[in-house]
Design a protein around this motif. Structure first.
Motif, PDB file in Angstrom:
ATOM      1  N   UNK A 279      60.376 -42.694 -31.468  1.00  0.00           N
ATOM      2  CA  UNK A 279      59.780 -43.013 -32.893  1.00  0.00           C
ATOM      3  C   UNK A 279      59.795 -42.102 -33.920  1.00  0.00           C
ATOM      4  N   UNK A 280      60.229 -42.607 -35.120  1.00  0.00           N
ATOM      5  CA  UNK A 280      60.142 -41.566 -36.341  1.00  0.00           C
ATOM      6  C   UNK A 280      59.133 -42.216 -37.221  1.00  0.00           C
ATOM      7  N   UNK A 281      57.923 -41.164 -37.161  1.00  0.00           N
ATOM      8  CA  UNK A 281      56.804 -41.883 -37.908  1.00  0.00           C
ATOM      9  C   UNK A 281      56.966 -41.105 -39.502  1.00  0.00           C
ATOM     10  N   UNK A 282      56.764 -41.768 -40.540  1.00  0.00           N
ATOM     11  CA  UNK A 282      56.869 -41.031 -41.990  1.00  0.00           C
ATOM     12  C   UNK A 282      55.692 -41.258 -42.505  1.00  0.00           C
ATOM     13  N   UNK A 283      54.719 -40.373 -42.906  1.00  0.00           N
ATOM     14  CA  UNK A 283      53.401 -40.728 -43.402  1.00  0.00           C
ATOM     15  C   UNK A 283      52.864 -39.673 -44.526  1.00  0.00           C
ATOM     16  N   UNK A 284      52.173 -40.113 -45.374  1.00  0.00           N
ATOM     17  CA  UNK A 284      51.724 -39.406 -46.451  1.00  0.00           C
ATOM     18  C   UNK A 284      50.111 -38.948 -45.874  1.00  0.00           C
ATOM     19  N   UNK A 285      49.540 -39.494 -44.750  1.00  0.00           N
ATOM     20  CA  UNK A 285      48.446 -39.158 -44.213  1.00  0.00           C
ATOM     21  C   UNK A 285      48.607 -38.129 -43.161  1.00  0.00           C
ATOM     22  N   UNK A 286      48.173 -36.573 -43.331  1.00  0.00           N
ATOM     23  CA  UNK A 286      48.680 -35.681 -42.579  1.00  0.00           C
ATOM     24  C   UNK A 286      47.941 -35.906 -41.328  1.00  0.00           C
ATOM     25  N   UNK A 287      46.771 -36.202 -41.204  1.00  0.00           N
ATOM     26  CA  UNK A 287      45.861 -36.397 -40.101  1.00  0.00           C
ATOM     27  C   UNK A 287      46.524 -37.238 -38.916  1.00  0.00           C
ATOM     28  N   UNK A 288      47.186 -38.259 -39.409  1.00  0.00           N
ATOM     29  CA  UNK A 288      47.791 -39.039 -38.277  1.00  0.00           C
ATOM     30  C   UNK A 288      49.038 -38.564 -37.891  1.00  0.00           C
ATOM     31  N   UNK A 289      49.863 -37.841 -38.742  1.00  0.00           N
ATOM     32  CA  UNK A 289      50.755 -37.003 -38.313  1.00  0.00           C
ATOM     33  C   UNK A 289      50.628 -35.952 -37.071  1.00  0.00           C
ATOM     34  N   UNK A 290      49.421 -35.101 -37.463  1.00  0.00           N
ATOM     35  CA  UNK A 290      49.089 -34.162 -36.646  1.00  0.00           C
ATOM     36  C   UNK A 290      48.516 -34.767 -35.317  1.00  0.00           C
ATOM     37  N   UNK A 291      47.891 -36.076 -35.257  1.00  0.00           N
ATOM     38  CA  UNK A 291      47.283 -36.583 -34.199  1.00  0.00           C
ATOM     39  C   UNK A 291      48.315 -37.357 -33.316  1.00  0.00           C
ATOM     40  N   UNK A 292      49.291 -37.745 -34.177  1.00  0.00           N
ATOM     41  CA  UNK A 292      50.470 -38.402 -33.041  1.00  0.00           C
ATOM     42  C   UNK A 292      51.754 -37.933 -32.622  1.00  0.00           C
ATOM     43  N   UNK A 293      52.092 -37.096 -33.599  1.00  0.00           N
ATOM     44  CA  UNK A 293      53.658 -36.579 -33.192  1.00  0.00           C
ATOM     45  C   UNK A 293      53.909 -35.639 -32.340  1.00  0.00           C
ATOM     46  N   UNK A 294      54.931 -35.720 -31.496  1.00  0.00           N
ATOM     47  CA  UNK A 294      55.253 -34.360 -30.788  1.00  0.00           C
ATOM     48  C   UNK A 294      55.615 -33.313 -31.756  1.00  0.00           C
ATOM     49  N   UNK A 295      56.378 -33.686 -32.860  1.00  0.00           N
ATOM     50  CA  UNK A 295      56.966 -32.771 -33.707  1.00  0.00           C
ATOM     51  C   UNK A 295      56.872 -33.068 -34.917  1.00  0.00           C
ATOM     52  N   UNK A 296      56.661 -32.318 -36.200  1.00  0.00           N
ATOM     53  CA  UNK A 296      56.501 -32.660 -37.404  1.00  0.00           C
ATOM     54  C   UNK A 296      57.459 -32.007 -38.248  1.00  0.00           C
ATOM     55  N   UNK A 297      58.385 -32.558 -39.112  1.00  0.00           N
ATOM     56  CA  UNK A 297      59.180 -32.048 -40.031  1.00  0.00           C
ATOM     57  C   UNK A 297      58.440 -32.389 -41.476  1.00  0.00           C
ATOM     58  N   UNK A 298      58.321 -31.144 -42.116  1.00  0.00           N
ATOM     59  CA  UNK A 298      57.832 -31.411 -43.489  1.00  0.00           C
ATOM     60  C   UNK A 298      58.915 -31.170 -44.454  1.00  0.00           C
TER      61      UNK A 298
END
Lengths: 324, 499
Positions: free
Chosen positions: B454-473
């Motif tokens: 899954x590639x998850x693109x989001x403006x909500x930082x908390x859900x990125x932190x909560x869901x992702x294995x890796x976050x690219x900014x």
């Protein structure tokens, strides 16, 4: 609390029922209208319409065939005003080629229609001009060519072509073939669902994997080709083409489809029945007025009023902005 | 006890079948900054839009200083003493700064049918100077100024006539730090003069710092009104969500190793004006997050992975080297995409739920030859709509009737039905209520466990932190940082790389 939620669901269902009743009304109105208009004219003309039914039917073929192609265009949210010129142009080609070979003339007619359709499609899809602007341009362009080609004398078809015109069964079979093929393709293959999706939301349709641009182009080619085939029926019926050949076919189709219940902006509410009922209703209406001795001017007036009423009833106001 | 300014009584508003605001009642006092908070879709903006005459009121009353008001439009609301500063751009292009400020109130400068432009400009300039925005010139076209300055013009426009109530609707997210400080100053000044501010913001820290009183809404229902001095950020979150925001709201695991197997490889992708030289690999069973500001280009990355970018250079390839250059190619190679612009790019609005779900899978739903099987289509649509628990009457219902959360479920049902292995989800929970959000998070976790990527693109930082294995900014169209899944990750470490 539980009671309240039950009451809520009940009122919700009530609401939906009301909506679906309104939908059903809209679907039934054209069919009911067809029967009603038929009966009314029979009474007014003292049964002349029934007795001359085959004559009435002979008026329906060209409109019905050409409506099929325009129906596809309108379903995906487009419009086509060049149909009359396509019919005129293709009829000239059919008449000219008929002197060589009849089967070849059918193909030539279809080819001519497809070529003009491709021209519409090219400017609409590739050059991104609104379809009604493009087709109004091609309408004038080819009307000009038709007038030029018929300026000295009408273009006459071969005598064999005119002989075929006596054969009502042939015309009816040709019409039935187009209608059945159109119905099958629209109702039972992905062609219909893709067309409706483009009409209901083109961008979303594209993101669901539909090649929208290719589809739009091909539908214009197809509609041209179908009207090119209708030109064959037209040519055997009239035998020759004058400067006004095919004149106003586009308005006739538009009125017929709208009378049949077609939403003017297309989309998922389009149904193939719109083509069949619409073109029958239109023909009955026009023949009836004709038999009652209305002048051409008065008929145009009546057509305008009827068109306006039906557009008002069937306009899908939520999606009107999507006309392309 | 301070004096009451606005009484809101039994207010309700529905859109189609969505109940946006349900029987909400509370009071707002004079001389306070009253914050209105709640998740997306909780009804904050609907409520203030009714107060300012943008939406009509279905039922209920607004009592302003003892007198009932029901403004028909924004100008009428201004006359009642209510104004609003919105999140998006609220100035009109093609008009001067002064014309924007006095929009709808030009009559003041019209004598015998002639507008006195000089007087108008003088008056506007005086206001701008008073606010300390003297560098903005009243006679200039508003188009000559950047977003930030135009926002300042709006602040003047909404407050110069000393309104009784000013609504500040998520305005701060659009402003830089300096712009925010200017806005805070204006807000505090209005409060000092006895005016009232209704402040809508997602930034709870900002809410606690600025406001006196906080009202919480959830799913269109009034929850509570509390004094800002007596609550913590955690209290507010709990009130907004309706329970403790811990446990398995997001996925709970940490430190699981992600497979090394690459399923999608993006190399040196550039889309003019959007993204530059973006390269990354997506692994099997990975949730890869993209975070950044809305204009950072991260949304375009999603489109590029789905073959939907116009004018793209560089390559997007599957593990076996198959290039993905068009949407049909992406779909036939099991890539799915949900757009941020759900209504235009994800669901076909004026079509049935059934057709929407079946669209990409039609080839698999044939009976003989190229003919479709109506029965297969119906069963297929029902099966996946049920699996996603779409709230509907039946699959013939049009998608346009559904709420945002249910529309998103229809889109997800479509791609689950297609059995996609790679999902590009752009803002999957945007404008969706908390229950559906949780459903979507659980679905993502389950898919990850099934080996889907899954590639998850989001403006909500908390859900990125909560869901992702890796976050690219992303920042200015480039990848500006990479963060691994970690319990200690917080929003600030992401924001640092975003701006």
């Amino acid at each position: 609390m539980a009671e309240k939620s039950i009451a809520k669901t009940a009122s919700r269902e009530e609401e939906l029922k009301k909506v679906s009743r309104a939908m059903l009304m809209r679907q039934l109105l054209p069919a009911v209208g067809l029967v009603a208009v038929f009966i009314v004219f029979n009474i007014l003309t003292k049964g002349r319409m029934v007795s001359k039914f085959s004559l009435v039917m002979s008026q329906v073929y060209v409109t019905m065939i050409a409506s099929t192609g325009v129906f596809f265009i309108m379903t995906m949210g487009g419009l086509d005003f060049s149909q009359g010129s396509i019919l005129g142009m293709a009829s000239i080609v059919v008449c000219m080629v008929s002197k060589v070979s009849i089967p070849l003339s059918i193909l030539a007619g279809i080819g001519t229609g497809a070529a003009i359709g491709a021209m519409n499609g090219f400017f609409y899809v590739n050059r991104k001009i609104k379809s009604f602007i493009v087709t109004i341009c091609t309408m004038f362009l080819f009307r000009g060519i038709i007038k030029y080609m018929t300026s000295n004398s009408p273009v006459m078809g071969d005598i064999k072509l005119t002989m075929l015109g006596m054969n009502e069964t042939l015309k009816m079979i040709c019409t039935l073939v187009v209608i059945v093929l159109g119905l099958l393709a629209f109702r039972f293959t992905k062609f219909g669902i893709h067309l409706k999706a483009i009409g209901a939301g083109e961008k979303a349709a594209k993101y669901a994997g539909i090649r929208t641009d290719r589809m739009k182009f091909l539908v214009y080619v197809l509609a041209g080709a179908i009207t090119g085939f209708a030109a064959f029926i037209n040519a055997i019926k009239v035998g020759s083409v004058t400067a006004s050949g095919g004149n106003q076919l586009e308005t006739q189709i538009l009125i017929a489809l709208v009378l049949g219940g077609m939403p003017i902006s297309g989309g998922a509410k389009s149904s193939f029945l719109n083509v069949i009922i619409g073109s029958l209703l239109y023909t009955v209406l026009i023949s009836g007025l004709n038999m009652m001795g209305l002048t051409t001017q008065a008929m145009q007036l009546v057509q305008g009023v009827v068109f306006l009423i039906f557009v008002t009833v069937f306009a899908d106001r939520q999606s009107l902005q999507v006309i392309k | 006890m301070s004096e009451v300014r606005l009484q809101i009584q039994h207010l309700s508003k529905t859109f189609g079948i969505t109940k946006a605001v349900q029987d909400v009642s509370f009071t707002i006092n004079k001389g306070e900054i009253h914050a209105l908070i709640g998740e997306n879709g909780s009804g904050k903006s609907t409520l203030t839009n009714m107060l300012t005459g943008i939406y009509s009121i279905d039922s209920g009353h607004f009592i302003l200083d003892g007198k009932e008001i029901h403004p028909k439009n924004q100008v009428a609301a201004n006359d009642e003493g209510v104004s609003i500063i919105v999140q998006e751009l609220g100035t009109l292009s093609g008009l001067t700064v002064a014309e924007n400020i006095f929009l709808g109130h030009e009559d003041r400068f019209v004598h015998m049918g002639i507008k006195n432009t000089n007087a108008m400009n003088r008056e506007a300039q005086k206001l701008l100077d008073d606010y300390g925005f003297g560098r903005i010139k009243a006679g200039d076209m508003v188009d000559d100024y950047n977003f930030e300055d135009r926002k300042l013009v709006e602040i003047v426009k909404a407050t110069y006539f000393k309104p009784k109530i000013v609504v500040v609707d998520e305005t701060t997210t659009a402003l830089s730090q300096e712009g925010r400080e200017e806005l805070y100053k204006v807000m505090k000044r209005i409060r000092g003069e006895g005016g009232t501010i209704i402040f809508i913001s997602h930034d709870l820290e900002e809410v606690l710092r600025l406001s006196d009183t906080i009202t919480i809404l959830r799913d269109g229902v009034y929850i509570d009104t509390v004094a800002a001095s007596q609550v913590s950020e955690e209290d507010l979150k709990r009130l907004m969500v309706g329970r403790e925001v811990t446990g398995n709201y997001y996925r709970a695991d940490y430190g699981e190793a992600v497979s090394k197997e690459v399923v999608l490889s993006v190399k040196d992708v550039t889309v003019p004006g959007q993204i530059e030289h973006v390269s990354f690999d997506l692994h099997k069973g990975e949730i890869l997050g993209f975070g950044g500001l809305s204009e950072s280009g991260m949304h375009e990355v999603g489109k590029a992975c789905f073959g939907a970018s116009f004018d793209r250079t560089g390559s997007v390839t599957l593990a076996d080297g198959t290039p993905i250059n068009s949407i049909p190619a992406a779909i036939s190679h099991s890539i799915a995409y949900t757009s941020k612009d759900r209504d235009n790019e994800s669901v076909v609005m004026n079509q049935s739920i059934g057709d929407n779900i079946c669209l990409p899978s039609l080839d698999a739903l044939r009976s003989v030859g190229c003919f479709l099987s109506g029965k297969k289509m119906k069963n297929f649509a029902n099966k996946y709509a049920k699996e996603m628990s779409v709230k509907m009457v039946n699959t013939d219902q049009f998608v346009s009737d559904l709420s945002g959360g249910n529309k998103q479920k229809v889109v997800l049902a479509r791609w689950i039905g297609k059995d996609s292995d790679i999902l590009v989800l752009d803002s999957p929970t945007r404008g969706i209520d908390i229950k559906v959000k949780q459903d979507i998070y659980q679905l993502m976790d389950q898919m990850r466990k099934e080996g889907k990527s899954i590639i998850m693109i989001s403006e909500e930082l908390m859900e990125l932190i909560g869901m992702c294995d890796r976050i690219l900014i992303m920042k200015d169209g480039k990848i500006s940082g990479e963060l691994e899944r970690n319990q200690d990750l917080d929003e600030n470490s992401l924001i640092e790389k975003m701006v």
